[in-house]
Design an enzyme around this catalytic site. Structure first.
Site, PDB file in Angstrom:
ATOM      1  N   GLU A 185     -10.304   2.010   3.326  1.00 39.65           N
ATOM      2  CA  GLU A 185     -10.559   1.546   1.962  1.00 39.65           C
ATOM      3  C   GLU A 185     -10.304   0.030   1.890  1.00 39.65           C
ATOM      4  OE1 GLU A 185      -7.607   2.910  -0.749  1.00 39.65           O
ATOM      5  OE2 GLU A 185      -8.744   2.338  -2.545  1.00 39.65           O
ATOM      6  N   HIS A 186      -9.109  -0.377   2.300  1.00 36.11           N
ATOM      7  CA  HIS A 186      -8.762  -1.803   2.360  1.00 36.11           C
ATOM      8  C   HIS A 186      -8.623  -2.199   3.816  1.00 36.11           C
ATOM      9  CE1 HIS A 186      -6.885  -0.315  -1.466  1.00 36.11           C
ATOM     10  NE2 HIS A 186      -7.496  -1.372  -1.950  1.00 36.11           N
ATOM     11  N   ASP A 220      -6.420  -6.340  -5.784  1.00 33.55           N
ATOM     12  CA  ASP A 220      -6.007  -5.298  -6.732  1.00 33.55           C
ATOM     13  C   ASP A 220      -5.974  -5.831  -8.157  1.00 33.55           C
ATOM     14  OD1 ASP A 220      -5.690  -3.409  -4.790  1.00 33.55           O
ATOM     15  OD2 ASP A 220      -3.555  -3.789  -4.493  1.00 33.55           O
ATOM     16  N   GLN A 235       0.832  -1.199   0.000  1.00 29.72           N
ATOM     17  CA  GLN A 235       0.000   0.000   0.000  1.00 29.72           C
ATOM     18  C   GLN A 235       0.868   1.251   0.000  1.00 29.72           C
ATOM     19  OE1 GLN A 235      -3.033  -0.352  -0.562  1.00 29.72           O
ATOM     20  NE2 GLN A 235      -3.283   1.843  -0.667  1.00 29.72           N
TER      21      GLN A 235
END
Lengths: 428, 428
Positions: free
Chosen positions: A322-323, A356, A255
């Site tokens: 978000e994740h 992803d 990330q």
């Protein structure tokens, strides 16, 4: 790295603050380009492509020859990988189709809800050193499943006027109808207002730099919708000693390499595990090609020790990542109770990078806390719900009097009349 | 009334233009109120309630005594009507619930999509002469079905500090958790930023005047979502001689009475029918209490004769009406092929006011052409889609190599590493 131990609730707001930046000075540039594109169409697109991309286009539309050629310029291996990802993304998004919802709410009152595709959508794919062809899978596949008629893709060319072959190959594979070598603000302007060459669309999707982000925001003032407000990418991991410190570190780094404003947070109920992850990060970061970016992002990031899993859950829901990776002895507690997260990754063998690229879930997700109220991109993002109703004579007899009373009470006599006329006619 | 005959495609843009107004001068006022509410909380709310509503509140929260009292201040008849509408709206929106979507995209790769409620929502209900309690049904019922934890309602008080009993009664019936006597910009500010008394919410729903509309728009810059961009209400009817001219005229007028900027359009394949509707409008309008408003709206409105039904369909899709009434010999042609409309009403006994009040469909719909890309309010408006994934050792073996290749091609080495580390560990 910043290590925090059992923060009190009063510190949360400050602790969970995201790195942000101002956009006011960008707005002016965006408005200027918008005005010129409205006025001059293609000529303005060409002008700004030359200024911003250093390439003077003769024809911004990608030709079928260029597309054919792209196929040969990427390896069979990569093509196979793209096809594997394609199959999984297709499977997961096709499963999201829903049936008509049909309800006879009262006798003779037939109501139904049906989803129909947004007819024209635009996809923006950034260019530069990292050709984000994976994002094309995430946007064009659901658009095609939804049945969007026009799927336009804009992406900036390099100085030679070329687009990375993986982008062209993937776009063609996914059924994009038109590809244009246009990037930045001018691309968003073109899809918002239309030019002689580039069609106006109803909704614009896709990531981009600050200029693109602000342009998308401002486009919403001109009858265009966008996928969601954008912000830097972020990941929150909750993990205890049942997790693998090296794996967790690698996820945090994946990330962190996105950008210097990316944010990664580890919440752990184990101080020992937190220290192990820290050490792993220090080791793994050394060999990364995007090391400098990752280092800056890691500076903004936090390792938070929280003794109590209820408190951990509360702080996670307050942040709305978000994740969200869950790697704990009791994963279910977090999976079942998390209310605000874009996409959730569970267990030791579920790295964020799976989502992803190739597991099938979408990677266009709400950042900046928007997981509290926004969905990630999904099949419905390319459709709209419409309702229908058909009322019989019996039906209007059943609900008509209630409508008359309510309309009268709201002071809307003509609303009442529309029913009364029909009821009178039926009683003739 | 404006009558147009077989307009050429080049005239459509001008013909379909909506009456609009500028908002720039309002923005300044909104920003000022926002800044004060951020700074002073409740004190700012009280100040602006006194300025704008002429009432100095001691306590803006509606008490349970006021709610009990409201019940007795509306007739049994109206209560019954509200309950009938409640039942239908509840039935239609409950039917919109969807199951988890679970897909094993590749062996060992378990992905699922699940909707979870937006935890805190705010509803704005305008006050004034027409108490829009019907809008409470349309917003609070799906919010309650979705499972939103906090459902806050703000509505302006009259000069005596009271709220119309039908609003209080309906709000209580629908499970609104907190009701506040606050209206206008200050209400939107309160729900956006939170005050000592009024909770911050994640998404704001509901109609309002220009000030409220601009305030909602600007609120989206502060991490709040809104239901949809707002514009004046509108109705498009397509009808031929199989329709009843008096009914069609009553429907057009029911839309026209909303406001002087409402827009109504009739498209017909029969000149004779068009003339009949015109005559009926002239008759029916005479006795309306809101005659002056309706007359102004009718001035903006159009009767369009179009010979060919394919062309009619095209122009309807280009306009994208909020409400669309179909009353023709072959209704199915329009019902099946309309792509852009908020809600569709079919046949002679389906007045738009049925959907406004009691048939069960939602009346909060996209205006201003936004039917091209926005859904009307529905159950999903109160939820967000989240995705989940759990990958087994076998799963990461299956998709891992594809992820490595794609991440490498995008220049994201740390994304690749997160997979490589796991694959290496499995091959030990």
């Amino acid at each position: 790295m910043n290590k925090i131990y059992n923060p009190g609730a009063s510190e949360w707001l400050e602790l969970l603050k995201r790195p942000t930046s101002t956009v006011n000075d960008i707005e002016e540039t965006v408005n200027k380009v918008f005005a010129e594109v409205i006025e001059d169409g293609d000529a303005a697109i060409e002008k700004y492509t030359e200024i911003f991309d250093g390439f003077k286009p003769e024809n911004v539309r990608v030709t079928s020859m260029e597309i054919d050629d792209a196929r040969n310029r990427i390896s069979q291996e990569l093509r196979d990988a793209i096809h594997l990802a394609y199959a999984n993304v297709e499977k997961f998004h096709a499963a999201q189709k829903t049936e008509k919802v049909v309800v006879e709410t009262a006798e003779g009152v037939q109501c139904w809800q049906e989803k129909r595709p947004i007819q024209k959508v635009g996809l923006y794919i950034p260019g530069g050193t990292a050709p984000l062809f994976s994002t094309i899978l995430m946007l064009a596949i659901p658009a095609a499943i939804a049945g969007c008629k026009e799927i336009v893709l804009c992406t900036p060319p390099n100085k030679e006027g070329n687009i990375h072959p993986a982008i062209l190959y993937t776009a063609h594979l996914c059924g994009v109808t038109k590809i244009f070598k246009v990037g930045g603000i001018q691309a968003i302007a073109a899809m918002t207002f239309g030019t002689q060459t580039i069609p106006k669309v109803y909704k614009i999707f896709g990531p981009g730099n600050q200029f693109v982000t602000v342009a998308k925001q401002l486009a919403t003032k001109h009858n265009v919708a966008i996928d969601m407000p954008a912000g830097p990418s972020e990941l929150l991991v909750v993990a205890d000693e049942s997790a693998n410190a090296a794996f967790v570190a690698s996820d945090l780094l994946s990330q962190a390499e996105h950008g210097i404003d990316s944010q990664v947070i580890l919440i752990s109920t184990s101080e020992k595990f937190m220290d192990e992850v820290e050490k792993e990060i220090e080791e793994q970061i050394k060999v990364l090609p995007r090391k400098e970016i990752a280092e800056k992002a890691i500076e903004n990031s936090k390792l938070i020790f929280i003794e109590d899993k209820e408190v951990a859950l509360e702080i996670i829901n307050e942040y709305g990542p978000e994740h969200f990776i869950v790697c704990t002895e009791n994963d279910n507690y977090f999976v079942e109770n998390v209310q605000n997260a874009g996409s959730v990754f569970i267990g030791n063998y579920t790295p964020e990078s799976a989502g992803d690229y190739a597991s099938g879930t979408n990677h266009t997700l709400p950042t900046n806390g928007y997981a509290k109220q926004y969905s990630g991109v999904n099949l419905d993002s390319f459709m709209k719900n419409m309702t229908f109703q058909k009322i019989s004579q019996e039906g209007i007899r059943n609900i008509g009097p209630a409508i008359e009373l309510m309309a009268e009470a709201e002071g809307l006599q003509a609303h009442k009349n529309a029913v009364s006329l029909r009821l009178i006619d039926l009683n003739k």
